[in-house]
Write a protein that holds these residues in place. Structure first.
Motif, PDB file in Angstrom:
ATOM      1  N   TYR A  53       0.817  -1.208   0.000  1.00 48.17           N
ATOM      2  CA  TYR A  53       0.000   0.000   0.000  1.00 48.17           C
ATOM      3  C   TYR A  53       0.855   1.264   0.000  1.00 48.17           C
ATOM      4  O   TYR A  53       0.489   2.268  -0.602  1.00 48.17           O
ATOM      5  CB  TYR A  53      -0.965   0.012   1.191  1.00 48.17           C
ATOM      6  CG  TYR A  53      -2.182  -0.842   0.946  1.00 48.17           C
ATOM      7  CD1 TYR A  53      -3.165  -0.440   0.044  1.00 48.17           C
ATOM      8  CD2 TYR A  53      -2.360  -2.045   1.598  1.00 48.17           C
ATOM      9  CE1 TYR A  53      -4.286  -1.216  -0.204  1.00 48.17           C
ATOM     10  CE2 TYR A  53      -3.474  -2.837   1.357  1.00 48.17           C
ATOM     11  CZ  TYR A  53      -4.428  -2.415   0.453  1.00 48.17           C
ATOM     12  OH  TYR A  53      -5.537  -3.193   0.206  1.00 48.17           O
ATOM     13  N   LYS A 112       0.712   4.094  -3.001  1.00 49.91           N
ATOM     14  CA  LYS A 112       0.461   5.503  -2.717  1.00 49.91           C
ATOM     15  C   LYS A 112       1.625   6.378  -3.178  1.00 49.91           C
ATOM     16  O   LYS A 112       1.553   7.601  -3.120  1.00 49.91           O
ATOM     17  CB  LYS A 112       0.197   5.696  -1.222  1.00 49.91           C
ATOM     18  CG  LYS A 112      -0.315   7.056  -0.865  1.00 49.91           C
ATOM     19  CD  LYS A 112      -1.027   7.028   0.462  1.00 49.91           C
ATOM     20  CE  LYS A 112      -1.471   8.391   0.899  1.00 49.91           C
ATOM     21  NZ  LYS A 112      -2.623   8.887   0.165  1.00 49.91           N
ATOM     22  N   ASP A 118      -2.134   4.275  12.920  1.00 52.40           N
ATOM     23  CA  ASP A 118      -1.463   5.450  12.348  1.00 52.40           C
ATOM     24  C   ASP A 118      -1.009   5.175  10.909  1.00 52.40           C
ATOM     25  O   ASP A 118      -1.143   6.030  10.034  1.00 52.40           O
ATOM     26  CB  ASP A 118      -0.254   5.860  13.196  1.00 52.40           C
ATOM     27  CG  ASP A 118      -0.635   6.473  14.527  1.00 52.40           C
ATOM     28  OD1 ASP A 118      -1.822   6.859  14.708  1.00 52.40           O
ATOM     29  OD2 ASP A 118       0.250   6.576  15.403  1.00 52.40           O
ATOM     30  N   ASP A 146      -4.018   5.211   8.636  1.00 49.45           N
ATOM     31  CA  ASP A 146      -4.432   6.600   8.408  1.00 49.45           C
ATOM     32  C   ASP A 146      -3.508   7.295   7.417  1.00 49.45           C
ATOM     33  O   ASP A 146      -3.969   7.990   6.507  1.00 49.45           O
ATOM     34  CB  ASP A 146      -4.449   7.383   9.721  1.00 49.45           C
ATOM     35  CG  ASP A 146      -5.586   7.001  10.647  1.00 49.45           C
ATOM     36  OD1 ASP A 146      -6.547   6.327  10.183  1.00 49.45           O
ATOM     37  OD2 ASP A 146      -5.517   7.365  11.838  1.00 49.45           O
ATOM     38  N   ALA A 147      -2.203   7.107   7.575  1.00 44.05           N
ATOM     39  CA  ALA A 147      -1.236   7.747   6.678  1.00 44.05           C
ATOM     40  C   ALA A 147      -1.383   7.238   5.245  1.00 44.05           C
ATOM     41  O   ALA A 147      -1.152   7.988   4.290  1.00 44.05           O
ATOM     42  CB  ALA A 147       0.186   7.512   7.183  1.00 44.05           C
ATOM     43  N   LEU A 148      -1.764   5.978   5.106  1.00 44.18           N
ATOM     44  CA  LEU A 148      -1.960   5.397   3.772  1.00 44.18           C
ATOM     45  C   LEU A 148      -3.375   5.637   3.247  1.00 44.18           C
ATOM     46  O   LEU A 148      -3.685   5.269   2.113  1.00 44.18           O
ATOM     47  CB  LEU A 148      -1.666   3.896   3.813  1.00 44.18           C
ATOM     48  CG  LEU A 148      -0.222   3.516   4.133  1.00 44.18           C
ATOM     49  CD1 LEU A 148      -0.100   2.005   4.295  1.00 44.18           C
ATOM     50  CD2 LEU A 148       0.723   4.029   3.054  1.00 44.18           C
ATOM     51  N   ASP A 149      -4.214   6.228   4.086  1.00 43.43           N
ATOM     52  CA  ASP A 149      -5.599   6.554   3.727  1.00 43.43           C
ATOM     53  C   ASP A 149      -6.387   5.300   3.330  1.00 43.43           C
ATOM     54  O   ASP A 149      -7.068   5.272   2.309  1.00 43.43           O
ATOM     55  CB  ASP A 149      -5.633   7.604   2.613  1.00 43.43           C
ATOM     56  CG  ASP A 149      -6.994   8.269   2.497  1.00 43.43           C
ATOM     57  OD1 ASP A 149      -7.689   8.397   3.524  1.00 43.43           O
ATOM     58  OD2 ASP A 149      -7.365   8.655   1.369  1.00 43.43           O
ATOM     59  N   ILE A 150      -6.236   4.258   4.156  1.00 41.93           N
ATOM     60  CA  ILE A 150      -6.965   3.009   3.934  1.00 41.93           C
ATOM     61  C   ILE A 150      -7.560   2.549   5.268  1.00 41.93           C
ATOM     62  O   ILE A 150      -7.033   2.880   6.326  1.00 41.93           O
ATOM     63  CB  ILE A 150      -6.070   1.886   3.355  1.00 41.93           C
ATOM     64  CG1 ILE A 150      -4.905   1.572   4.305  1.00 41.93           C
ATOM     65  CG2 ILE A 150      -5.586   2.224   1.961  1.00 41.93           C
ATOM     66  CD1 ILE A 150      -4.099   0.360   3.907  1.00 41.93           C
TER      67      ILE A 150
END
Length: 80
Positions: A19, A23, A60, A63-67
């Protein structure tokens, strides 16, 4: 740690790497986004290490990977 748990950690690390690359992020960028060292991120993603990960850090990273965090555990649907 038993073999199955080690294999799950390996697959989790490979899924995070998948992931992250999708991204377009480097390990350093993701590590900075979640406030850990690039070395720690590398150890999490490395298939030959047995680095465990806290739930907070896992959330976290998701969230950072927006998944959704559950995507990080979808080992069955993807060839890693």
């Amino acid at each position: 740690m038993n073999y199955e748990r080690l294999n799950d950690l390996r697959l989790l690390g490979l899924t995070i790497a998948y992931y992250r690359r999708a991204k377009g992020m480097t390990q350093a960028e993701l590590a900075e986004a979640v406030h850990i060292s690039r070395t720690h991120m590398s150890n999490i993603e490395a298939p030959n290490t047995k680095t465990s990960i806290s739930l907070n850090l896992l959330f976290d990273i998701a969230d950072a990977l927006d998944i959704p965090v559950k995507e990080l555990f979808d080992f069955q649907g993807r060839s890693l």
